[in-house]
Design a protein around this motif. Structure first.
Motif, PDB file in Angstrom:
ATOM      1  N   MET B 157       9.567  -4.874   0.633  1.00 23.52           N
ATOM      2  CA  MET B 157      10.700  -4.538   1.495  1.00 23.52           C
ATOM      3  C   MET B 157      11.171  -3.116   1.181  1.00 23.52           C
ATOM      4  O   MET B 157      10.991  -2.638   0.067  1.00 23.52           O
ATOM      5  CB  MET B 157      11.851  -5.515   1.250  1.00 23.52           C
ATOM      6  N   PRO B 158      11.780  -2.456   2.168  1.00 17.46           N
ATOM      7  CA  PRO B 158      12.338  -1.132   1.892  1.00 17.46           C
ATOM      8  C   PRO B 158      13.306  -1.191   0.712  1.00 17.46           C
ATOM      9  O   PRO B 158      14.099  -2.120   0.602  1.00 17.46           O
ATOM     10  CB  PRO B 158      13.078  -0.786   3.187  1.00 17.46           C
ATOM     11  N   GLY B 159      13.188  -0.226  -0.170  1.00 16.10           N
ATOM     12  CA  GLY B 159      14.056  -0.192  -1.354  1.00 16.10           C
ATOM     13  C   GLY B 159      13.364  -0.702  -2.600  1.00 16.10           C
ATOM     14  O   GLY B 159      13.858  -0.489  -3.709  1.00 16.10           O
ATOM     15  N   ASP B 160      12.232  -1.373  -2.431  1.00 13.06           N
ATOM     16  CA  ASP B 160      11.482  -1.819  -3.608  1.00 13.06           C
ATOM     17  C   ASP B 160      10.934  -0.594  -4.357  1.00 13.06           C
ATOM     18  O   ASP B 160      10.705   0.463  -3.768  1.00 13.06           O
ATOM     19  CB  ASP B 160      10.322  -2.740  -3.202  1.00 13.06           C
ATOM     20  N   VAL B 161      10.735  -0.790  -5.647  1.00 12.10           N
ATOM     21  CA  VAL B 161      10.281   0.309  -6.503  1.00 12.10           C
ATOM     22  C   VAL B 161       8.761   0.273  -6.623  1.00 12.10           C
ATOM     23  O   VAL B 161       8.179  -0.799  -6.791  1.00 12.10           O
ATOM     24  CB  VAL B 161      10.922   0.176  -7.912  1.00 12.10           C
ATOM     25  N   VAL B 162       8.137   1.426  -6.515  1.00  5.58           N
ATOM     26  CA  VAL B 162       6.685   1.486  -6.731  1.00  5.58           C
ATOM     27  C   VAL B 162       6.405   2.323  -7.980  1.00  5.58           C
ATOM     28  O   VAL B 162       6.892   3.437  -8.115  1.00  5.58           O
ATOM     29  CB  VAL B 162       5.938   2.034  -5.477  1.00  5.58           C
ATOM     30  N   LEU B 163       5.671   1.715  -8.904  1.00  5.48           N
ATOM     31  CA  LEU B 163       5.306   2.401 -10.150  1.00  5.48           C
ATOM     32  C   LEU B 163       3.846   2.815 -10.084  1.00  5.48           C
ATOM     33  O   LEU B 163       2.986   2.008  -9.736  1.00  5.48           O
ATOM     34  CB  LEU B 163       5.449   1.464 -11.352  1.00  5.48           C
ATOM     35  N   TYR B 164       3.584   4.059 -10.419  1.00 12.41           N
ATOM     36  CA  TYR B 164       2.208   4.560 -10.498  1.00 12.41           C
ATOM     37  C   TYR B 164       1.864   4.673 -11.977  1.00 12.41           C
ATOM     38  O   TYR B 164       2.504   5.430 -12.708  1.00 12.41           O
ATOM     39  CB  TYR B 164       2.102   5.937  -9.849  1.00 12.41           C
ATOM     40  N   THR B 165       0.861   3.913 -12.399  1.00 11.67           N
ATOM     41  CA  THR B 165       0.535   3.939 -13.832  1.00 11.67           C
ATOM     42  C   THR B 165      -0.912   4.353 -14.075  1.00 11.67           C
ATOM     43  O   THR B 165      -1.779   4.196 -13.210  1.00 11.67           O
ATOM     44  CB  THR B 165       0.766   2.553 -14.481  1.00 11.67           C
ATOM     45  N   PRO B 210       0.217  14.049  -5.250  1.00 13.55           N
ATOM     46  CA  PRO B 210      -0.591  15.193  -5.702  1.00 13.55           C
ATOM     47  C   PRO B 210      -1.709  14.786  -6.664  1.00 13.55           C
ATOM     48  O   PRO B 210      -1.531  13.870  -7.486  1.00 13.55           O
ATOM     49  CB  PRO B 210       0.432  16.083  -6.405  1.00 13.55           C
ATOM     50  N   ASP B 211      -2.847  15.488  -6.581  1.00 14.89           N
ATOM     51  CA  ASP B 211      -3.996  15.215  -7.453  1.00 14.89           C
ATOM     52  C   ASP B 211      -3.624  15.336  -8.934  1.00 14.89           C
ATOM     53  O   ASP B 211      -4.290  14.766  -9.794  1.00 14.89           O
ATOM     54  CB  ASP B 211      -5.137  16.208  -7.158  1.00 14.89           C
ATOM     55  N   PHE B 212      -2.594  16.108  -9.201  1.00 12.51           N
ATOM     56  CA  PHE B 212      -2.100  16.319 -10.566  1.00 12.51           C
ATOM     57  C   PHE B 212      -1.969  14.990 -11.321  1.00 12.51           C
ATOM     58  O   PHE B 212      -2.228  14.919 -12.518  1.00 12.51           O
ATOM     59  CB  PHE B 212      -0.729  16.998 -10.480  1.00 12.51           C
ATOM     60  N   TYR B 213      -1.550  13.936 -10.608  1.00 18.48           N
ATOM     61  CA  TYR B 213      -1.287  12.655 -11.277  1.00 18.48           C
ATOM     62  C   TYR B 213      -2.570  11.911 -11.658  1.00 18.48           C
ATOM     63  O   TYR B 213      -2.531  10.956 -12.417  1.00 18.48           O
ATOM     64  CB  TYR B 213      -0.404  11.760 -10.405  1.00 18.48           C
ATOM     65  N   GLY B 214      -3.700  12.324 -11.091  1.00 17.41           N
ATOM     66  CA  GLY B 214      -4.973  11.692 -11.437  1.00 17.41           C
ATOM     67  C   GLY B 214      -5.084  10.281 -10.888  1.00 17.41           C
ATOM     68  O   GLY B 214      -4.355   9.898  -9.962  1.00 17.41           O
ATOM     69  N   LYS B 215      -6.009   9.515 -11.461  1.00 17.28           N
ATOM     70  CA  LYS B 215      -6.217   8.131 -10.994  1.00 17.28           C
ATOM     71  C   LYS B 215      -5.047   7.258 -11.419  1.00 17.28           C
ATOM     72  O   LYS B 215      -4.610   7.328 -12.574  1.00 17.28           O
ATOM     73  CB  LYS B 215      -7.511   7.576 -11.573  1.00 17.28           C
ATOM     74  N   MET B 216      -4.584   6.450 -10.511  1.00 13.91           N
ATOM     75  CA  MET B 216      -3.435   5.596 -10.847  1.00 13.91           C
ATOM     76  C   MET B 216      -3.563   4.229 -10.188  1.00 13.91           C
ATOM     77  O   MET B 216      -4.226   4.083  -9.164  1.00 13.91           O
ATOM     78  CB  MET B 216      -2.142   6.261 -10.358  1.00 13.91           C
ATOM     79  N   VAL B 217      -2.924   3.254 -10.790  1.00 13.70           N
ATOM     80  CA  VAL B 217      -2.782   1.960 -10.133  1.00 13.70           C
ATOM     81  C   VAL B 217      -1.304   1.793  -9.798  1.00 13.70           C
ATOM     82  O   VAL B 217      -0.439   2.364 -10.462  1.00 13.70           O
ATOM     83  CB  VAL B 217      -3.260   0.787 -11.024  1.00 13.70           C
ATOM     84  N   VAL B 218      -1.036   1.030  -8.744  1.00 12.72           N
ATOM     85  CA  VAL B 218       0.364   0.865  -8.353  1.00 12.72           C
ATOM     86  C   VAL B 218       0.827  -0.573  -8.583  1.00 12.72           C
ATOM     87  O   VAL B 218       0.051  -1.529  -8.455  1.00 12.72           O
ATOM     88  CB  VAL B 218       0.610   1.248  -6.872  1.00 12.72           C
ATOM     89  N   LYS B 219       2.076  -0.668  -8.944  1.00 13.96           N
ATOM     90  CA  LYS B 219       2.730  -1.958  -9.069  1.00 13.96           C
ATOM     91  C   LYS B 219       4.076  -1.852  -8.370  1.00 13.96           C
ATOM     92  O   LYS B 219       4.675  -0.772  -8.355  1.00 13.96           O
ATOM     93  CB  LYS B 219       2.967  -2.311 -10.542  1.00 13.96           C
ATOM     94  N   PHE B 220       4.537  -2.982  -7.828  1.00 19.46           N
ATOM     95  CA  PHE B 220       5.802  -2.955  -7.101  1.00 19.46           C
ATOM     96  C   PHE B 220       6.819  -3.852  -7.802  1.00 19.46           C
ATOM     97  O   PHE B 220       6.472  -4.906  -8.352  1.00 19.46           O
ATOM     98  CB  PHE B 220       5.609  -3.451  -5.664  1.00 19.46           C
ATOM     99  N   TYR B 221       8.056  -3.433  -7.744  1.00 13.99           N
ATOM    100  CA  TYR B 221       9.140  -4.217  -8.344  1.00 13.99           C
ATOM    101  C   TYR B 221      10.310  -4.275  -7.385  1.00 13.99           C
ATOM    102  O   TYR B 221      10.563  -3.338  -6.630  1.00 13.99           O
ATOM    103  CB  TYR B 221       9.590  -3.593  -9.671  1.00 13.99           C
ATOM    104  N   SER B 222      11.026  -5.390  -7.464  1.00 14.45           N
ATOM    105  CA  SER B 222      12.194  -5.552  -6.604  1.00 14.45           C
ATOM    106  C   SER B 222      13.406  -5.942  -7.427  1.00 14.45           C
ATOM    107  O   SER B 222      13.317  -6.763  -8.342  1.00 14.45           O
ATOM    108  CB  SER B 222      11.915  -6.634  -5.565  1.00 14.45           C
ATOM    109  N   GLU B 223      14.523  -5.344  -7.105  1.00 18.26           N
ATOM    110  CA  GLU B 223      15.758  -5.716  -7.774  1.00 18.26           C
ATOM    111  C   GLU B 223      16.494  -6.790  -6.977  1.00 18.26           C
ATOM    112  O   GLU B 223      17.226  -7.590  -7.524  1.00 18.26           O
ATOM    113  CB  GLU B 223      16.666  -4.490  -7.899  1.00 18.26           C
ATOM    114  N   SER B 224      16.261  -6.802  -5.671  1.00 15.88           N
ATOM    115  CA  SER B 224      17.086  -7.655  -4.801  1.00 15.88           C
ATOM    116  C   SER B 224      16.684  -9.117  -4.813  1.00 15.88           C
ATOM    117  O   SER B 224      17.506  -9.994  -4.587  1.00 15.88           O
ATOM    118  CB  SER B 224      17.033  -7.124  -3.370  1.00 15.88           C
TER     119      SER B 224
END
Lengths: 126, 228
Positions: B157-165, B210-224
């Protein structure tokens, strides 16, 4: 590429923009250490670290626009990190002090503080 | 709505006079000043995490008069009051730096949202753009604020947090907010708002960082959608 040319490239806006993509201190320093310009400067500075230290001293005296962050902030961080690797601890320490006298810096002040504290911490460990 | 200013007792009154001479329509409250002395200003700063407070601008005494006036005039002309809420402003990167950043990053489907540089991606997501927070603090924030992982992208949902690790080290490299998650031609399209380091805020596709961040996996988190 000469030492002067390498430092000129490091002081370009483009380099600062790229490094400032880092989300935090750890990522910023890692990005610098992985950058080709860092490796090149490290090699060139081995023979003449005083030139890098001299550039830090010169930058610390440049008048800045008080409204904004010092445009040499990223470059100063690189120079200090190079000196910490290749120069005598005394040179790195003096350069760190010059950086801390430089107004409006952000990343470089963290590097400088750490370098100044390093010998103290090592002394404690001994 | 325009920004309104209020001075503490130390602020050089020539700044106020100079600004009002340049822009007579600016609202600048200057007295009586007992209600907002230095102590009150520091209280505002101290309690910025717990209550809404106006932004605090620090003007060094040695700062050239003309530059102070010009800076305040620019703030009045170009910003909105809500942008300053709960903020203490220290140094910003120069317009030239931010222009160079824009030239590098605003391309393709990326949309520039803001060229501010006083906070990072973590500060944008978790501190209302007020400050710079190291990414290493994120796991603690997620735990303290009882975020839960959103495993299925269908549940985003809009407002959820996306983490790039980082896939190897698990280090958090970047963080943003989900703006929209839509199905277009049977493909899930996720648009994200994030601050690229200190290079400005961009709206971009989930993978278009940006390519600067390199390879990443994403995870999503919700507070609501808390489990309790």
């Amino acid at each position: 590429m000469t030492l002067a040319e390498t430092m000129a490239a490091i002081e370009q806006e483009e380099f600062a923009v790229e490094m400032n993509l880092a989300a935090g201190t750890k990522a910023f320093r890692r990005a610098i250490r992985e950058h080709e310009l860092f490796h090149r400067l490290s090699e060139l500075a081995k023979e003449n670290p005083s030139e890098v230290a001299g550039r830090i001293e010169a930058i610390s005296r440049i008048e800045v626009d008080e409204r904004y962050e010092n445009r040499f902030d990223t470059a100063l961080s690189v120079y200090l990190m190079v000196l910490s690797d290749v120069a005598e601890p005394e040179v790195a320490s003096k350069a760190s002090q010059a950086v801390l006298r430089t107004p409006k810096i952000w990343w470089a002040s963290g590097v400088a503080q750490e370098l100044l504290l390093q010998p103290v911490a090592e002394g404690v460990r001994k | 709505m325009q920004v309104k200013f209020r001075a503490d007792h130390d602020l050089d009154r020539d700044i106020v006079r100079g600004l009002l001479r340049r822009k007579p329509v600016i609202e600048f409250e200057v007295g009586p000043l007992v209600g907002l002395d230095d102590e009150s200003v520091s209280h505002l700063a101290r309690f910025r995490h717990t209550q809404l407070s106006p932004g605090v601008l620090l003007v060094p005494q040695e700062f050239p008069l003309i530059r102070s006036i010009e800076s305040l005039a620019l703030i009045w002309e170009l910003t909105e009051p809500h942008e300053w809420a709960n903020r203490i402003c220290m140094h910003e990167r120069s317009p030239q730096s931010m222009y160079a950043a824009k030239q590098l990053h605003a391309k393709g489907s990326r949309q520039l949202r803001s060229l501010r540089s006083t906070y990072n991606c973590v500060g944008m997501v978790f501190a209302n753009r007020r400050t710079f927070i190291e990414p290493e603090q994120i796991p603690m924030i997620l735990q303290d604020d009882e975020y839960t992982e959103v495993v299925r992208t269908d549940d985003l949902m809009p407002g959820d947090v996306v983490l790039y690790t980082d896939p190897k080290t698990d280090d958090i490299k970047h963080v943003g907010l989900v703006l929209a998650a839509e199905v277009i031609f049977e493909t899930k399209k996720i648009r994200v708002l994030s601050q690229f380091g200190r290079d400005g805020e961009y709206v971009h596709d989930l993978d278009d960082v940006p390519d600067f961040y390199g390879k990443m996996v994403v995870k999503f988190y919700s507070e609501s959608r808390r489990t309790t």
